[in-house]
Design an enzyme around this catalytic site. Structure first.
Site, PDB file in Angstrom:
ATOM      1  N   CYS A   1      44.633  41.337  27.986  1.00  0.00           N
ATOM      2  CA  CYS A   1      45.577  41.962  28.916  1.00  0.00           C
ATOM      3  C   CYS A   1      45.031  43.347  29.232  1.00  0.00           C
ATOM      4  O   CYS A   1      44.067  43.803  28.623  1.00  0.00           O
ATOM      5  CB  CYS A   1      46.972  42.017  28.300  1.00  0.00           C
ATOM      6  N   HIS A   2      45.632  43.970  30.225  1.00  0.00           N
ATOM      7  CA  HIS A   2      45.112  45.258  30.691  1.00  0.00           C
ATOM      8  C   HIS A   2      46.230  46.280  30.790  1.00  0.00           C
ATOM      9  O   HIS A   2      47.411  45.921  30.861  1.00  0.00           O
ATOM     10  CB  HIS A   2      44.502  45.112  32.091  1.00  0.00           C
TER      11      HIS A   2
ATOM     12  N   ARG B   1      32.247  40.258  42.756  1.00  0.00           N
ATOM     13  CA  ARG B   1      33.290  40.873  43.579  1.00  0.00           C
ATOM     14  C   ARG B   1      33.963  42.040  42.855  1.00  0.00           C
ATOM     15  O   ARG B   1      34.732  42.785  43.451  1.00  0.00           O
ATOM     16  CB  ARG B   1      34.333  39.824  44.007  1.00  0.00           C
TER      17      ARG B   1
ATOM     18  N   TYR C   1      32.047  38.690  31.119  1.00  0.00           N
ATOM     19  CA  TYR C   1      32.824  38.054  32.187  1.00  0.00           C
ATOM     20  C   TYR C   1      31.858  37.629  33.288  1.00  0.00           C
ATOM     21  O   TYR C   1      31.162  38.462  33.861  1.00  0.00           O
ATOM     22  CB  TYR C   1      33.862  39.035  32.736  1.00  0.00           C
TER      23      TYR C   1
ATOM     24  N   HIS D   1      37.715  33.838  29.926  1.00  0.00           N
ATOM     25  CA  HIS D   1      38.271  32.812  30.820  1.00  0.00           C
ATOM     26  C   HIS D   1      37.417  31.535  30.916  1.00  0.00           C
ATOM     27  O   HIS D   1      37.173  31.020  32.016  1.00  0.00           O
ATOM     28  CB  HIS D   1      38.465  33.408  32.214  1.00  0.00           C
TER      29      HIS D   1
ATOM     30  N   ASP E   1      46.369  37.721  30.365  1.00  0.00           N
ATOM     31  CA  ASP E   1      45.659  38.285  31.524  1.00  0.00           C
ATOM     32  C   ASP E   1      46.576  39.208  32.347  1.00  0.00           C
ATOM     33  O   ASP E   1      46.241  39.587  33.468  1.00  0.00           O
ATOM     34  CB  ASP E   1      45.078  37.170  32.403  1.00  0.00           C
TER      35      ASP E   1
ATOM     36  N   ASN F   1      44.127  40.983  41.256  1.00  0.00           N
ATOM     37  CA  ASN F   1      43.452  40.157  42.267  1.00  0.00           C
ATOM     38  C   ASN F   1      44.036  38.775  42.462  1.00  0.00           C
ATOM     39  O   ASN F   1      43.363  37.889  42.979  1.00  0.00           O
ATOM     40  CB  ASN F   1      41.952  40.016  41.958  1.00  0.00           C
TER      41      ASN F   1
END
Ligand code: 0GY
Length: 294
Positions: free
Chosen positions: A30-31, A128, A155, A181, A249, A254
């Protein structure tokens, strides 16, 4: 919420999950974002997030019935880990962190991060999200954090796996490498695809490579039903029960297709870890071993 996010904001009111996670469960991905007036976003960021401050993260943790967080530095804050450190200091023993490092980070800065509860460095290859970094820079950073006992989080997206494989294998020769992920498979190809089998082989051949069975919300083609992602996560949990982590997450930067309900994401857990034993490993034993050293 402030700023001008260029994607959907996080769910304002997630449901209470039906699945009751075991006491001590860890949300291992998580962020925290901002708040921007205190922790400005990086000038070269590729997206502008909604503020997602630590207080909201801790409230979500409690609402979902979780006990601890692993907070991962995201690209929108670049290598300025101030918001992460602030959250870790506020959480005390209830959180650990994964940083992003600039090549010129000093030993004293590493010490500050280590004292705050940072246990890893993240190397992001998603085009991206970041400009590319030479692998030599990452290798140098990996060597510097090794002495602190940190691990590496990577990632990338599945088309890049073969290119990255030698690099990942070399890192994993003497350090834990956690792949975010599930290596971002293309779920339309199915869990028996060459692509996903190549990812399974990576774990099979490299006992130091772990993965997060997270982010069905990004991988699914069937939002908000995540059933197309379940076979991938379930296979990883069953084949590598000691090397899988799970995370919400949150706050889902995004996301453009739908707003994930974090309660619904928690309800995926018993579908991918189908026994109590597997759930305990996924949510407690594995993250506690890697991030809390117990
Ligand atoms: C994630 C995924 C994303 C973003 C980042 O560092 C980041 O900005 O990781 C994404 O957009 O896929 O894990 O949070």
């Amino acid at each position: 919420m402030t700023m001008d996010p260029d994607y959907l904001p996080f769910h304002p009111n997630p449901t209470k999950p039906s699945y009751v996670s075991p006491q001590g469960a860890v949300d291992a991905h998580c962020h925290v974002f901002g708040p921007a007036d205190r922790f400005p976003y990086h000038p070269k960021r590729k997206y502008t997030p909604c503020d997602a401050p630590k207080e909201e993260l801790f409230a979500l943790r409690d609402h979902l019935g979780f006990s601890r967080n692993v907070i991962v530095q995201a690209s929108c804050h670049g290598s300025d880990n101030a918001a992460l450190v602030d959250a870790l200091e506020a959480a005390g023993d209830l959180a650990r962190g994964v940083s992003v490092l600039s090549p010129d980070v000093t030993d004293d800065e590493l010490k500050v991060l280590d004292n705050a509860g940072v246990k890893g460095v993240r190397f992001n290859f998603v085009k991206r999200l970041v400009d590319s970094t030479p692998k030599e820079v990452f290798i140098d950073l990996a060597n510097r954090v090794k002495v602190l006992g940190w691990h590496i989080v990577v990632y990338f997206e599945s088309p890049d796996l073969e290119d990255l494989r030698p690099f990942l294998e070399s890192l994993a020769s003497d350090q834990v490498v956690v792949v975010d992920h599930m290596g971002r498979p293309d779920v339309r190809l199915g869990a028996n695809s060459d692509e996903f089998l190549a990812f399974m082989r990576l774990l099979e051949q490299n006992p130091n490579i772990w993965t997060k069975v997270s982010c069905p919300e990004r991988l699914t083609q069937q939002a908000p039903n995540y059933s197309d992602v379940i076979p991938f996560a379930r296979a990883l949990v069953e084949f590598f029960p000691e090397r899988v982590l799970w995370g919400t997450d949150w706050p889902h930067p995004n996301m453009k297709s739908h707003v994930p309900d974090d309660g619904a994401l928690v309800d995926v857990i018993p579908l991918i870890a189908v026994t109590e034993e597997l759930q305990n490993k996924l949510l407690i034993d594995n993250p506690m071993r890697l991030y809390w050293g117990s």
